[in-house]
Scaffold this motif. Structure first.
Motif, short mmCIF file in Angstrom:
data_model
loop_
_atom_site.label_atom_id
_atom_site.label_comp_id
_atom_site.label_asym_id
_atom_site.label_seq_id
_atom_site.Cartn_x
_atom_site.Cartn_y
_atom_site.Cartn_z
N ILE A 1 0.84 -1.21 0.00
CA ILE A 1 0.00 0.00 0.00
C ILE A 1 0.87 1.25 0.00
O ILE A 1 0.55 2.25 -0.66
CB ILE A 1 -0.95 -0.02 1.21
CG1 ILE A 1 -2.02 -1.10 1.01
CG2 ILE A 1 -1.61 1.34 1.41
CD1 ILE A 1 -2.96 -1.24 2.18
N THR B 1 -7.56 -5.51 3.81
CA THR B 1 -6.65 -5.21 2.72
C THR B 1 -7.39 -4.57 1.56
O THR B 1 -6.98 -3.54 1.01
CB THR B 1 -5.95 -6.49 2.24
OG1 THR B 1 -5.19 -7.04 3.31
CG2 THR B 1 -5.05 -6.20 1.06
N VAL C 1 -6.81 -0.74 0.23
CA VAL C 1 -6.41 -0.40 -1.12
C VAL C 1 -7.11 0.88 -1.58
O VAL C 1 -6.55 1.70 -2.31
CB VAL C 1 -6.75 -1.57 -2.08
CG1 VAL C 1 -6.64 -1.13 -3.53
CG2 VAL C 1 -5.82 -2.73 -1.83
#
Length: 577
Positions: A176, A292, A296
């Motif tokens: 990230i 996750t 994002v």
């Protein structure tokens, strides 16, 4: 900036947010409870052949599952309503804020960027809100609860969690961190693509007239490639995330089966406990995957939120007065007293020391060479800009002390570039006066010399108008724009080079017809043609932002060299005489 935007804009939805959190909490607890029941069925029911226990526990699992489904459906429904309401509110605020901007702020951001900020940027943050309410609430609960329940089922395998979860978090965090710069650049590249596309669509006639299609295609290709390169680079990092997460997840599963099998073989663990531990491990890793997927979107949404906040935090340079002064019986007299204006960052002012008065019942014409500041000067009257020096007054009152709505209600303006809104001729004329009758509209069209071509249309006043009025010629658009200003019978009528697309005969007829509706109005005309303003009561001659001549056509021909030069460039000696 993202947290600030979410905190302020989601404040009205706090009851719904509380309900969503509660439902997501109950749904996650149900999911955490199911593997434990399943382990008991295997170890207590199947292993001992207790059919009754299996039926009772199976019924309990079914009830818990139904409850979990109901809670999830309601939570998602309220989450969607909240996210959509959030997007609606932010778009409305951006639209209203842009509507309050003066020409200075619009030029500062640029129209393409403002369009992107009010559409794509808001959509990105709206999607983050939706995903946050559906995933981010349940993910930490599931992770923490899964770890507790897994350790409760089998403490001997808990060391696998201490290795797997941190490894997953570190890997995701690294990926990230590499994506954030790309998202920042991407939004700027989208602005560039929008700007070029908008220029090519609005200027398609110029592009074709000068055979610029290959060059414009190349220019768009460069901007498009720049955006593609950034999106591809960011996409590569995004593409590595899920395979990495799946790799860690599959390695963890193999580890659980390997070490769990040895513990079962040694009699230190039951098969049901292994099944439950595996389910909890999957829930933990799934929660990490959900987080996750959510994370994002955070970098891009953060960039978009910063761009939205930049618009919302920008104050218009043209501000309403703190203590507005009311006009009891407005006459529309406009006076400029040593007025100056300079654009932000410009080295030299556009206007300097402008002084004159435009009175009701008179026509004041403004002429000058290109770039002399004519349009800028008339834009100061309705406060499209504010003078940076001196004072502009209406009926003796500084325009900055008048309520904006009052000032705009007094003013009718026909801009240099005639613009029509998509709709009908009727709806465009009603922009000038919302409650205008058909008789008033036809009267305005008659003065603007537009009655004949409108009556020739099958639908008349209800004839459709394409966006920008592209289904009408330039002269027809100008006449409709003039009629739109005349229908409100303004006290101050500003015609900013509004006859440029009219032929000489139509121009003359329109000028002859104007006095019947502007006899009590202050008329300010910006024109390039001397023939359009030679009969004006006074003519203001501008040169390089300064007044170099003020008087009638005849007097200026005697004592103003700049005006003499303008006249000689357009009229013959006989016409001048």
């Amino acid at each position: 900036m993202l947290l600030t935007l979410l905190r302020t804009q989601l404040r009205p939805y706090r009851p719904w947010l509380a309900l969503v959190v509660l439902l997501q909490f109950l749904s996650t607890l149900a999911m955490l409870f199911l593997p434990h029941i399943n382990a008991n069925i295997i170890d207590q029911g199947v292993a001992k052949g207790d059919v009754g226990y299996i039926w009772r526990s199976g019924g309990l699992m079914l009830a818990v599952s139904l409850g979990q489904i109901v809670c999830s459906i309601i939570a998602v429904w309220f989450s969607s309503r909240t996210a959509m309401g959030f997007g609606r509110d932010v778009r409305r605020q951006v639209f209203h804020r842009v509507g309050s901007f003066s020409s200075r702020e619009v030029a500062q951001f640029g129209a393409p960027s403002l369009i992107t900020r009010g559409t794509n940027d808001v959509q990105q943050v709206q999607m983050l809100v939706l995903m946050g309410l559906t995933m981010l609430v349940s993910a930490p609960i599931m992770m923490a609860g899964g770890i507790i329940m897994a350790m409760r089922e089998e403490l001997g395998l808990s060391w696998l969690l201490a290795v797997t979860v941190p490894a997953l978090l570190v890997t995701v965090g690294f990926i990230i961190s590499r994506m954030v710069p790309g998202f920042k650049v991407m939004q700027g590249r989208i602005d560039v693509v929008n700007r070029i596309l908008r220029e090519q669509i609005t200027g398609i006639r110029v592009v074709r007239a000068f055979v610029r299609e290959p060059e414009e295609k190349a220019r768009f290709a460069v901007a498009n490639k720049d955006l593609t390169d950034v999106a591809r680079s960011t996409g590569r990092w995004m593409g590595t995330m899920f395979p990495t997460v799946m790799l860690i997840m599959n390695v963890s599963i193999v580890g659980v089966y390997w070490f769990g099998a040895h513990r079962i073989d040694d009699g230190q663990m039951y098969i049901g406990s292994l099944t439950a531990f595996m389910s909890y491990l999957m829930q933990i890793l799934m929660s990490v995957m959900m987080a996750t997927f959510m994370l994002v979107q955070v970098p891009r949404a953060a960039v978009c939120a910063e761009r939205i906040a930049e618009v919302l935090d920008t104050d218009a340079s043209v501000r309403p007065p703190v203590a507005p002064i009311a006009l009891e019986a407005p006459r529309g007299e406009v006076s400029f007293e040593r007025v100056g204006f300079a654009y932000p960052g410009a080295g030299d002012p556009v206007l300097t020391d402008i002084t004159f008065t435009a009175r009701p019942g008179q026509t004041t014409a403004i002429v000058g060479s290109t770039g002399a500041g004519k349009s800028t000067l008339v834009d100061l009257v309705p406060r499209l800009y504010d003078a940076t020096a001196g004072v502009v007054r209406v009926d003796g009152i500084d325009v900055r002390d008048l309520e904006l709505e009052t000032l705009w209600a007094l003013t009718g303006i026909v801009p240099q570039k005639a613009f029509l809104f998509g709709g009908t001729i009727r709806s465009n004329l009603q922009v000038g006066k919302a409650d205008a009758t058909d008789e008033e509209m036809w009267a305005a069209l008659r003065v603007a010399q537009g009655e004949d071509f409108v009556r020739a249309l099958a639908e008349g006043l209800d004839a459709p108008v394409a966006q920008g009025g592209t289904n009408f010629s330039g002269g027809q658009r100008q006449r409709l724009a003039i009629a739109r200003a005349l229908v409100r019978r303004p006290k101050i009528l500003i015609l900013d080079d509004s006859f440029s697309a009219l032929d000489v005969a139509t121009d003359a007829r329109l000028r002859r017809a104007l006095p019947e509706v502007t006899a009590q109005s202050t008329v300010i005309v910006v024109a390039q043609r001397v023939s359009s303003i030679r009969d004006a009561d006074q003519i203001v001659v501008l040169d390089d932002g300064r007044v170099v001549g003020l008087g009638t056509h005849e007097s200026l021909l005697v004592d103003c060299p700049t005006y003499q030069e303008i006249v000689r460039s357009q009229l013959t000696e006989e016409e001048v005489a």
